[in-house]
Scaffold this active site. Structure first.
Site, PDB file in Angstrom:
ATOM      1  N   GLY A  38      -5.121   1.092   5.782  1.00 42.62           N
ATOM      2  CA  GLY A  38      -4.478  -0.183   5.469  1.00 42.62           C
ATOM      3  C   GLY A  38      -5.297  -1.361   6.004  1.00 42.62           C
ATOM      4  O   GLY A  38      -5.342  -2.428   5.375  1.00 42.62           O
ATOM      5  N   ASP A  39      -5.936  -1.171   7.141  1.00 44.94           N
ATOM      6  CA  ASP A  39      -6.768  -2.248   7.709  1.00 44.94           C
ATOM      7  C   ASP A  39      -7.974  -2.501   6.816  1.00 44.94           C
ATOM      8  O   ASP A  39      -8.402  -3.651   6.632  1.00 44.94           O
ATOM      9  CB  ASP A  39      -7.231  -1.870   9.124  1.00 44.94           C
ATOM     10  CG  ASP A  39      -6.062  -1.507  10.020  1.00 44.94           C
ATOM     11  OD1 ASP A  39      -4.962  -2.040   9.799  1.00 44.94           O
ATOM     12  OD2 ASP A  39      -6.245  -0.671  10.936  1.00 44.94           O
ATOM     13  N   SER A  98       0.855  -1.189   0.000  1.00 43.36           N
ATOM     14  CA  SER A  98       0.000   0.000   0.000  1.00 43.36           C
ATOM     15  C   SER A  98       0.883   1.229   0.000  1.00 43.36           C
ATOM     16  O   SER A  98       1.850   1.332   0.770  1.00 43.36           O
ATOM     17  CB  SER A  98      -0.983  -0.032   1.171  1.00 43.36           C
ATOM     18  OG  SER A  98      -0.321   0.095   2.393  1.00 43.36           O
ATOM     19  N   GLY A 108      -1.095   6.910  -3.200  1.00 45.65           N
ATOM     20  CA  GLY A 108      -0.658   6.339  -4.487  1.00 45.65           C
ATOM     21  C   GLY A 108      -1.349   5.024  -4.816  1.00 45.65           C
ATOM     22  O   GLY A 108      -1.175   4.488  -5.910  1.00 45.65           O
TER      23      GLY A 108
HETATM   24  N1  LIG Z   1      -5.313  10.069   1.444  1.00 44.25           N
HETATM   25  C1  LIG Z   1      -5.736   9.037   0.712  1.00 44.25           C
HETATM   26  N2  LIG Z   1      -6.468   9.249  -0.401  1.00 44.25           N
HETATM   27  C2  LIG Z   1      -6.919   8.217  -1.145  1.00 44.25           C
HETATM   28  N3  LIG Z   1      -6.666   6.935  -0.851  1.00 44.25           N
HETATM   29  C3  LIG Z   1      -5.932   6.663   0.230  1.00 44.25           C
HETATM   30  C4  LIG Z   1      -5.422   7.700   1.073  1.00 44.25           C
HETATM   31  N4  LIG Z   1      -4.720   7.135   2.082  1.00 44.25           N
HETATM   32  C5  LIG Z   1      -4.800   5.809   1.891  1.00 44.25           C
HETATM   33  N5  LIG Z   1      -5.521   5.507   0.783  1.00 44.25           N
HETATM   34  C6  LIG Z   1      -5.823   4.161   0.272  1.00 44.25           C
HETATM   35  O1  LIG Z   1      -5.736   3.262   1.339  1.00 44.25           O
HETATM   36  C7  LIG Z   1      -4.649   2.353   1.131  1.00 44.25           C
HETATM   37  C8  LIG Z   1      -3.962   2.014   2.438  1.00 44.25           C
HETATM   38  O2  LIG Z   1      -3.341   3.161   2.961  1.00 44.25           O
HETATM   39  P1  LIG Z   1      -1.869   3.173   3.574  1.00 44.25           P
HETATM   40  O3  LIG Z   1      -0.878   2.831   2.527  1.00 44.25           O
HETATM   41  O4  LIG Z   1      -1.747   4.483   4.277  1.00 44.25           O
HETATM   42  O5  LIG Z   1      -1.972   1.956   4.605  1.00 44.25           O
HETATM   43  P2  LIG Z   1      -1.237   1.717   6.014  1.00 44.25           P
HETATM   44  O6  LIG Z   1      -0.039   2.599   6.113  1.00 44.25           O
HETATM   45  O7  LIG Z   1      -1.054   0.271   6.152  1.00 44.25           O
HETATM   46  O8  LIG Z   1      -2.365   2.219   7.013  1.00 44.25           O
HETATM   47  P3  LIG Z   1      -2.739   1.706   8.512  1.00 44.25           P
HETATM   48  O9  LIG Z   1      -1.710   0.699   8.925  1.00 44.25           O
HETATM   49  O10 LIG Z   1      -2.774   2.940   9.337  1.00 44.25           O
HETATM   50  O11 LIG Z   1      -4.109   1.108   8.398  1.00 44.25           O
HETATM   51  C9  LIG Z   1      -3.767   3.007   0.085  1.00 44.25           C
HETATM   52  O12 LIG Z   1      -3.059   2.023  -0.624  1.00 44.25           O
HETATM   53  C10 LIG Z   1      -4.772   3.756  -0.761  1.00 44.25           C
HETATM   54  O13 LIG Z   1      -5.361   2.892  -1.701  1.00 44.25           O
HETATM   55 MG   LIG Z   2      -0.786  -0.760   7.985  1.00 41.62          MG
END
Ligand SMILES: Nc1ncnc2c1ncn2[C@@H]1O[C@H](COP(=O)(O)OP(=O)(O)OP(=O)(O)O)[C@@H](O)[C@H]1O
Ligand SMILES: [Mg+2]
Length: 326
Positions: free
Chosen positions: A266-267, A235, A239
């Site tokens: 991400g969850d 993720s 992006g």
């Molecule tokens: N600001 C945003 N705008 C649009 N889509 C987003 C945004 N933030 C996250 N996403 C979507 O959600 C997905 C997961 O987010 P991210 O990569 O931040 O996960 P993470 O860091 O594992 O989050 P967490 O562990 O806090 O749940 C991204 O790949 C994207 O598809």
């Molecule tokens: Mg995460």
């Protein structure tokens, strides 16, 4: 039923304060208390998209009892193995005037080998009823880094696919136990690879140029596939997602960057990928739903929650493209 393992759940307490005085007494005008931890977020999202989830976790002390009661109030089925240490709390202070929030996270109780053994017995008893297992979040202190690898190995041996979302050594060891999907975020993948994979540039992130061969994110994800994971979905925040599987490499991008609170996005992705896995969705479709749920969750103020209308709206605008064959 999808089995969601939550070894380090929390009671999330949020105080809304008009303007925080960091050297004085503060009075919250609103207090929210809810069960937390990444597994709980995943289970809530699974239920919201129509999947049966059972939370299997550890709970100790008064806070553990409070988490259990709060899960019951939400109507989330849970089997929590009692432990001696006190379940952790997280504390968030929201400053209304500055528009900022500060998070204070306790590490969680020390879990003993006997306690993990008792958990493991209940986990093994639940496996025959599970369509998939989600292993999500950090491990509580006291548990060995291979705890997820052990649980993943038991599930795969029983023919139950595993979705793993963690970081560091538990991620490295867990990936080798043959999970169906591993979901690191970019920082987690970079930490594992030991090198930067993306560089900051105006307006977003650009992948560090690769001399030849696959781009750096795909290459690092490919290393996890080589280590034993069937598929790796990275993720990339706003992006979107990069999926590296035996069948090909895909990139899924949300239609727009959502301003909001990305904690828990991400969850939501993990929940969507697991739902897609158990319902046999093709990768394009899984990724489309995962990106839309991630964006809808980022748009919601509370981790683990989203509005169905946001989910449906974003879903129509997600772009999924096949980058290359494996
Ligand atoms: N600001 C945003 N705008 C649009 N889509 C987003 C945004 N933030 C996250 N996403 C979507 O959600 C997905 C997961 O987010 P991210 O990569 O931040 O996960 P993470 O860091 O594992 O989050 P967490 O562990 O806090 O749940 C991204 O790949 C994207 O598809
Ligand atoms: Mg995460």
């Amino acid at each position: 039923m999808i089995l969601v393992v939550c070894l380090n759940p929390a009671l999330d307490v949020t105080h809304d304060v008009a303007a925080v005085d960091w050297a004085g007494v503060n009075r919250a005008h609103t207090v929210h208390t809810r069960p937390g931890g990444k597994g709980v977020n995943v289970a809530r999202t699974l239920r919201a998209i129509g999947a049966d989830a059972l939370v299997l976790g550890l709970a100790g002390g008064l806070t553990g009892t409070a988490v259990e009661a709060a899960l019951g109030r939400l109507g989330l089925p849970a089997e929590l193995t009692r432990i001696e240490g006190e379940t952790r709390r997280t504390f968030t202070v929201v400053d209304g005037q500055r528009g900022t929030s500060a998070l204070f996270n306790e590490p969680g109780p020390d879990v003993g080998g006997g306690e993990f053994g008792a958990f493991r017995a209940r986990y093994e008893a639940a496996l025959p009823r599970a369509a998939a297992v989600v292993l999500s979040g950090s491990l509580p202190p006291g548990l060995p880094a291979g705890a997820y690898a052990t649980l993943a190995g038991l599930a795969t041996a029983a023919g139950v696919p595993v979705v793993l979302d963690t970081s560091g050594e538990p991620l490295r060891l867990g990936a080798a136990a043959g999970p169906a999907i591993v979901k690191p975020n970019l920082a987690e993948l970079e930490a594992l690879a030991g090198r930067p994979l993306c560089a900051a540039r105006a307006g977003g992130l650009a992948e560090v140029a690769a001399a030849d061969g696959p781009d750096p994110v795909t290459a690092a994800a490919g290393d996890l596939v080589a280590a034993g994971a069937e598929a790796v979905v990275v993720s990339l925040g706003p992006g979107g997602l990069r999926a590296v599987t035996a069948g090909g490499v895909w990139q899924a991008v949300p239609p727009a960057v959502v301003p909001g609170n990305p904690t828990g996005a991400g969850d939501a992705v993990v929940a969507a990928l697991t739902f897609g896995l158990v319902s046999g969705q093709p990768w394009e479709e899984r990724l489309r739903h995962a990106v839309a749920l991630g964006a809808a969750t980022a748009a919601a103020p509370v981790a683990g929650e989203f509005r169905q209308a946001d989910y449906a709206r974003v879903l129509t605008g997600v772009t999924v493209s096949r980058k290359e064959a494996a």
